[in-house]
Write an enzyme that holds these catalytic residues in place. Structure first.
Site, mmCIF file in Angstrom:
data_model
loop_
_atom_site.group_PDB
_atom_site.id
_atom_site.type_symbol
_atom_site.label_atom_id
_atom_site.label_comp_id
_atom_site.label_asym_id
_atom_site.label_seq_id
_atom_site.Cartn_x
_atom_site.Cartn_y
_atom_site.Cartn_z
ATOM 1 N N LYS A 129 14.983 -11.841 -5.648
ATOM 2 C CA LYS A 129 14.417 -10.565 -4.719
ATOM 3 C C LYS A 129 14.823 -10.763 -3.173
ATOM 4 O O LYS A 129 14.825 -11.857 -2.727
ATOM 5 C CB LYS A 129 12.901 -10.784 -5.090
ATOM 6 C CG LYS A 129 12.456 -10.380 -6.639
ATOM 7 C CD LYS A 129 10.691 -10.301 -6.858
ATOM 8 C CE LYS A 129 10.532 -9.551 -7.959
ATOM 9 N NZ LYS A 129 9.034 -9.508 -8.403
ATOM 10 N N ARG B 299 4.152 -21.184 -3.151
ATOM 11 C CA ARG B 299 5.111 -20.115 -3.801
ATOM 12 C C ARG B 299 6.232 -19.552 -3.237
ATOM 13 O O ARG B 299 7.152 -19.573 -3.771
ATOM 14 C CB ARG B 299 4.222 -18.944 -4.146
ATOM 15 C CG ARG B 299 4.933 -17.804 -4.993
ATOM 16 C CD ARG B 299 4.150 -16.766 -5.532
ATOM 17 N NE ARG B 299 4.676 -15.591 -5.742
ATOM 18 C CZ ARG B 299 4.098 -14.567 -6.355
ATOM 19 N NH1 ARG B 299 2.629 -14.519 -6.427
ATOM 20 N NH2 ARG B 299 4.654 -13.234 -6.607
ATOM 21 N N TRP C 252 -2.479 -17.446 -7.774
ATOM 22 C CA TRP C 252 -1.142 -16.593 -7.699
ATOM 23 C C TRP C 252 -0.318 -17.202 -6.662
ATOM 24 O O TRP C 252 0.795 -16.943 -6.440
ATOM 25 C CB TRP C 252 -1.197 -15.185 -7.783
ATOM 26 C CG TRP C 252 -1.810 -14.409 -8.727
ATOM 27 C CD1 TRP C 252 -3.116 -14.288 -9.336
ATOM 28 C CD2 TRP C 252 -0.975 -14.221 -9.958
ATOM 29 N NE1 TRP C 252 -3.345 -13.593 -10.335
ATOM 30 C CE2 TRP C 252 -1.995 -13.632 -11.021
ATOM 31 C CE3 TRP C 252 0.259 -14.031 -10.175
ATOM 32 C CZ2 TRP C 252 -1.500 -13.322 -12.220
ATOM 33 C CZ3 TRP C 252 0.759 -13.518 -11.556
ATOM 34 C CH2 TRP C 252 -0.302 -13.212 -12.387
ATOM 35 N N ASP D 137 7.344 -11.377 -2.983
ATOM 36 C CA ASP D 137 7.178 -10.427 -3.832
ATOM 37 C C ASP D 137 7.213 -8.968 -3.263
ATOM 38 O O ASP D 137 6.151 -8.508 -3.204
ATOM 39 C CB ASP D 137 6.108 -10.387 -4.764
ATOM 40 C CG ASP D 137 6.287 -9.601 -6.000
ATOM 41 O OD1 ASP D 137 7.252 -9.002 -6.182
ATOM 42 O OD2 ASP D 137 5.280 -9.426 -6.912
ATOM 43 N N ARG E 204 16.969 -13.479 -13.830
ATOM 44 C CA ARG E 204 16.200 -13.268 -12.494
ATOM 45 C C ARG E 204 15.615 -14.637 -12.208
ATOM 46 O O ARG E 204 15.259 -15.383 -12.858
ATOM 47 C CB ARG E 204 15.140 -12.250 -13.080
ATOM 48 C CG ARG E 204 15.633 -10.819 -13.398
ATOM 49 C CD ARG E 204 14.369 -9.876 -13.474
ATOM 50 N NE ARG E 204 13.844 -9.347 -12.464
ATOM 51 C CZ ARG E 204 12.468 -9.245 -12.306
ATOM 52 N NH1 ARG E 204 11.610 -9.950 -13.048
ATOM 53 N NH2 ARG E 204 11.917 -9.016 -11.198
ATOM 54 N N GLU F 175 5.789 -15.748 -14.859
ATOM 55 C CA GLU F 175 4.712 -15.044 -15.355
ATOM 56 C C GLU F 175 4.262 -14.986 -16.710
ATOM 57 O O GLU F 175 3.820 -13.882 -17.310
ATOM 58 C CB GLU F 175 4.550 -13.570 -14.768
ATOM 59 C CG GLU F 175 4.739 -13.581 -13.091
ATOM 60 C CD GLU F 175 4.851 -12.421 -12.512
ATOM 61 O OE1 GLU F 175 5.304 -11.419 -13.293
ATOM 62 O OE2 GLU F 175 4.632 -12.265 -11.195
ATOM 63 N N LYS G 182 14.075 -12.255 -17.637
ATOM 64 C CA LYS G 182 12.995 -12.683 -17.108
ATOM 65 C C LYS G 182 12.430 -13.618 -17.743
ATOM 66 O O LYS G 182 11.895 -13.446 -18.940
ATOM 67 C CB LYS G 182 12.018 -11.651 -16.684
ATOM 68 C CG LYS G 182 10.574 -12.173 -16.097
ATOM 69 C CD LYS G 182 9.664 -11.291 -15.861
ATOM 70 C CE LYS G 182 8.426 -11.675 -15.223
ATOM 71 N NZ LYS G 182 7.379 -10.576 -14.616
ATOM 72 N N GLU H 22 3.233 -0.861 7.985
ATOM 73 C CA GLU H 22 2.887 -2.088 8.224
ATOM 74 C C GLU H 22 1.846 -2.421 9.086
ATOM 75 O O GLU H 22 1.186 -3.424 9.031
ATOM 76 C CB GLU H 22 4.459 -2.788 9.056
ATOM 77 C CG GLU H 22 4.295 -4.100 9.288
ATOM 78 C CD GLU H 22 5.496 -4.620 9.991
ATOM 79 O OE1 GLU H 22 6.378 -3.903 10.646
ATOM 80 O OE2 GLU H 22 5.732 -5.973 9.769
ATOM 81 N N GLU I 56 5.751 -0.108 -15.913
ATOM 82 C CA GLU I 56 4.981 -1.019 -15.083
ATOM 83 C C GLU I 56 5.516 -0.739 -13.619
ATOM 84 O O GLU I 56 6.400 -0.483 -13.168
ATOM 85 C CB GLU I 56 5.705 -2.378 -15.626
ATOM 86 C CG GLU I 56 5.288 -3.568 -14.404
ATOM 87 C CD GLU I 56 4.953 -4.874 -15.436
ATOM 88 O OE1 GLU I 56 4.933 -4.833 -16.711
ATOM 89 O OE2 GLU I 56 4.730 -5.879 -14.680
ATOM 90 N N ARG I 57 4.289 -0.690 -12.673
ATOM 91 C CA ARG I 57 4.508 -0.254 -11.304
ATOM 92 C C ARG I 57 4.943 1.030 -11.224
ATOM 93 O O ARG I 57 5.931 1.330 -10.283
ATOM 94 C CB ARG I 57 5.489 -1.387 -10.627
ATOM 95 C CG ARG I 57 4.814 -2.580 -10.786
ATOM 96 C CD ARG I 57 3.334 -3.023 -10.697
ATOM 97 N NE ARG I 57 2.850 -4.413 -11.084
ATOM 98 C CZ ARG I 57 1.604 -4.467 -10.829
ATOM 99 N NH1 ARG I 57 0.753 -3.797 -10.497
ATOM 100 N NH2 ARG I 57 1.350 -5.897 -11.027
ATOM 101 N N GLU J 38 5.356 -0.528 -4.922
ATOM 102 C CA GLU J 38 4.196 -1.253 -5.284
ATOM 103 C C GLU J 38 3.372 -1.849 -4.308
ATOM 104 O O GLU J 38 2.205 -1.430 -4.565
ATOM 105 C CB GLU J 38 4.782 -2.607 -6.245
ATOM 106 C CG GLU J 38 3.644 -3.650 -6.693
ATOM 107 C CD GLU J 38 4.212 -4.415 -7.355
ATOM 108 O OE1 GLU J 38 5.317 -4.763 -7.847
ATOM 109 O OE2 GLU J 38 3.103 -5.359 -8.087
HETATM 110 C C1 BDP Z 1 5.855 -8.280 -9.477
HETATM 111 C C2 BDP Z 1 5.151 -7.080 -10.129
HETATM 112 C C3 BDP Z 1 5.046 -7.243 -11.685
HETATM 113 C C4 BDP Z 1 6.462 -7.696 -12.171
HETATM 114 C C5 BDP Z 1 7.077 -8.854 -11.394
HETATM 115 C C6 BDP Z 1 8.507 -9.035 -11.762
HETATM 116 O O1 BDP Z 1 3.698 -7.000 -9.711
HETATM 117 O O2 BDP Z 1 4.537 -6.354 -12.564
HETATM 118 O O3 BDP Z 1 6.752 -8.057 -13.673
HETATM 119 O O4 BDP Z 1 6.780 -8.552 -10.058
HETATM 120 O O5 BDP Z 1 9.351 -8.595 -10.796
HETATM 121 O O6 BDP Z 1 6.084 -7.483 -8.220
HETATM 122 O O7 BDP Z 1 8.854 -9.481 -12.840
#
Ligand code: BDP
Length: 681
Positions: free
Chosen positions: A361, A337, A542, A366, A320, A287, A283, A512, A160-161, A394
């Protein structure tokens, strides 16, 4: 340079060779342990390759390395006081050269064997940098307790990513047969002080759910033992619904007695296989992933049932905080958000068991190229916290575009939160000192895969290296870390060093410049997140909006007229962000909705700033290309081509961003560029 070896090239030493050889003829390992064995292997390999010397394990003759822990090495013999080790952490060490009675020795003495391993890598670094080792006396301890890597690998082999190939751990819904790369990865990580790793994606799908079952535990154990030999503690991401999916229970309610028992037994089973298992990363309710909310329970109940099961084994729950509503209604402007993590977790302070760590984070959204620091960091004084970075690029160019993130991470670590008045920087929160956390540290999403050079873009190796070095010691400067990586990777040619340094140090700001302006973020293609798409997320669920219209742009997060997000900060930060006059330019649109003609502190209007930075961004990528072409023949051919090709792709990407963003804002605002450049042909 062989890009696979990354910063552990161990290339032959020049002028200093004879001097070093006087010190490095033999090795005396003071005790037996897997970790010391790894350290000794690495020293032998490195010194053989750099000096052509095979370290003799028997002769105690002229010039030897003494490797061990402070309890085993005869400190008196070398005139070292045991007090030296009193104030350093378990992972600290002494690295010292001694010349006595015609005998030379390099002491690599750890408080524990892990410290000795870090001392070995420190010595190898000094040698490769070709700096004097006589005399030398260094005492070091890592500043952060957990220095972690999160793999987002899936068992089908995808990541993923991931932007550098497939997983080095898995293929075809199983572990791979050959763990050679896993071991080399462990070496790379240990060399920069990483001491923990989670080996599967935080999104845990069907197969990965079984990682904690008999089906896969023997193989988890095999991988774990590779990491353990390098002082790296293994963790697993778990599926919150495991009691149902694996255990066949009718519920995963954390307050159900059978669920509690199921976790207890499960954890005991895991520790039978892996006695040094670190714990779970979770997690939940994020999502679409399962979590305690389904049973009308909260994060506290959710995390604590796991913590209770792990407690007897000294295991941890890393929970998380990336929790937000991803099904928002874009028509409803009152939802935000950015507020979510703080709103969810701040009220829960003090309620988690002491082996729970909340992982947060760095920003409230994000991993955008620019975000304010998450106000949740430091806001809970009674709850262990850990910071999460993303090394995987990402939203910062996906390892096609060069984007060196150390300067960004340094800004985060140096951010003053004022949670306990002045001197409450993020770095003193995550190192545990400010609130006296029992456990704390930093984790980051890995950027490696099975590409020959690990990271796709060779220069992206610098982000992994720099991450480790920076979290070992947040006081290191960006320049120190950068220079060190370049010298280890590319050698000492002046022009090469200057060129690579120039590109790395400018790259974040350049990225940037040509992407979304002034902290607004997003404007990327949905799903895969590479390249521009000005309204890509604007009317989706989102919660990542920019609110651009004909009059202006930005998200009003002020207290009076906006979402009130500003008030999640301590004073004076809250006031600064809330005020149109005081808010720093680079975050203006994150906090305020302003007309295009609003004048920035720089003296420019918002619209002119957008035009200027987007033209400059492309020009600066072109300058990278020129500079890089200037060192052709001075760096390894494969690396030269790899970077050259990616810089070209970066230029295309930057031009696309420039043209779409500038055209979009020209059309929205109707305001011409003061310099009359062609915004769109
Ligand atoms: C986002 C990503 C996703 C991750 C999510 C996460 O796009 O793929 O699953 O964060 O951190 O940045 O759980």
């Amino acid at each position: 340079t062989d890009s696979y070896q990354a910063w552990l090239q161990y290339r032959p030493i020049g002028a200093k060779k004879e001097e070093y050889k006087k010190w490095l003829a033999a090795i005396e390992v003071k005790e037996e342990s897997k970790i010391l064995e790894s350290a000794a292997d690495e020293l032998k390999k490195g010194i053989q390759s750099m000096l052509g010397v095979t370290l003799d394990p028997d002769t105690y003759g002229e010039g030897r390395i003494v490797l061990g822990t402070y309890e085993q090495v005869d400190l008196k013999q070398y005139g070292i006081s045991p007090d030296t080790f009193r104030d350093i952490s378990d992972e600290g060490y002494l690295l010292k050269s001694v010349f006595e009675k015609e005998e030379r020795a390099i002491l690599l003495i750890g408080k524990t064997d892990r410290g000795a391993l870090y001392a070995a890598f420190h010595l190898l670094r000094l040698l490769q940098k070709e700096v004097p080792i006589d005399p030398i006396a260094v005492v070091e301890s890592p500043r952060n307790q957990f220095r972690m890597i999160n793999q987002w690998d899936n068992m089908d082999g995808s990541i993923e990513r991931g932007y550098s190939g497939q997983s080095i751990f898995y293929a075809d819904n199983d572990f791979k047969e050959d763990f050679t790369r896993v071991k080399d990865y462990a070496r790379l990580l240990a060399s920069v002080g990483i001491n923990a790793i989670s080996i599967n994606n935080v999104n845990v799908w069907d197969v990965e759910t079984k990682l904690i079952s008999k089906t896969f535990l023997p193989k988890v154990k095999a991988v774990s033992s590779i990491f353990s030999a390098y002082g790296i503690i293994p963790f697993l991401s778990i599926n919150y619904a495991s009691p149902m999916e694996l255990g066949g229970l009718g519920t995963a309610d954390p307050l159900s007695a059978e669920v509690e028992k199921w976790w207890k037994d499960k954890v005991a089973e895991i520790y039978e296989y892996i006695p040094d298992f670190g714990g779970f990363i979770v997690k939940a309710d994020s999502e679409g992933r399962p979590g305690p909310f389904t049973y009308n329970r909260g994060h506290v109940e959710g995390a604590n049932v796991l913590a209770k099961a792990l407690k007897p084994f000294d295991g941890k729950v890393i929970w998380r905080c990336f929790v937000y509503n991803h099904l928002q209604d874009w028509r409803d402007r009152s939802t935000d958000r950015a507020r979510a993590a703080y709103d969810h977790f701040k009220p829960l302070d003090g309620k988690f068991l002491d082996n729970v760590i909340l992982q947060i984070k760095n920003g409230p959204m994000d991993f955008q190229v620019r975000e304010p620091v998450s106000p949740l960091l430091g806001a809970m004084t009674q709850t262990n916290q850990m910071l999460e970075f993303q090394i995987a690029q990402e939203y910062t160019g996906q390892q096609i575009d060069v984007c060196y993130l150390i300067p960004q991470w340094k800004e985060v670590l140096d951010f003053e939160t004022y949670t306990k008045g002045e001197g409450s920087k993020i770095k003193s929160i995550v190192d545990g000192s400010l609130h006296d956390y029992k456990y704390s540290g930093i984790a980051a999403v890995s950027n490696i895969g099975n590409d020959a050079n690990w990271t796709g873009h060779t220069l992206a190796q610098a982000n992994l290296y720099g991450y480790g070095r920076l979290i070992w010691n947040p006081e290191l400067t960006t320049e120190q870390i950068t220079k060190e990586w370049i010298h280890l990777t590319f050698g000492h040619d002046r022009e090469v060093v200057d060129t690579v340094e120039y590109i790395l140090l400018h790259s974040w700001k350049v990225y940037e410049k040509y992407t979304a302006p002034l902290g607004i973020g997003w404007m990327v293609n949905p799903n895969h997140h590479y390249g521009p798409n000005v309204d890509g997320y604007e009317y989706s669920k989102w919660g990542t909006y920019h609110f651009a219209d004909r009059d202006g742009i930005g998200v009003d997060r002020t207290v009076e007229t906006g979402t009130g997000y500003c008030s999640q900060y301590e004073e004076p930060n809250a006031k600064v962000y809330d005020s149109l006059e005081l808010c720093p330019d680079e975050l203006l649109l994150f906090f305020h909705h302003v007309p295009y003609t609003h004048q920035l502190k720089s003296g420019k209007t918002v619209i002119q700033h957008i035009y200027d930075t987007h033209f400059e961004g492309v020009e600066e990528v072109e300058a990278f290309i020129d500079k890089w072409n200037g060192i052709e023949g001075k760096v390894d051919k494969a690396i030269f081509e790899n970077v050259k090709q990616r810089l070209k792709m970066q230029r295309d990407n930057a031009m696309e961003w420039r043209d779409q963003v500038n055209t979009y804002f020209y059309r929205k605002s109707g305001i011409l560029d003061q310099q009359n450049r062609t915004i769109h042909p």
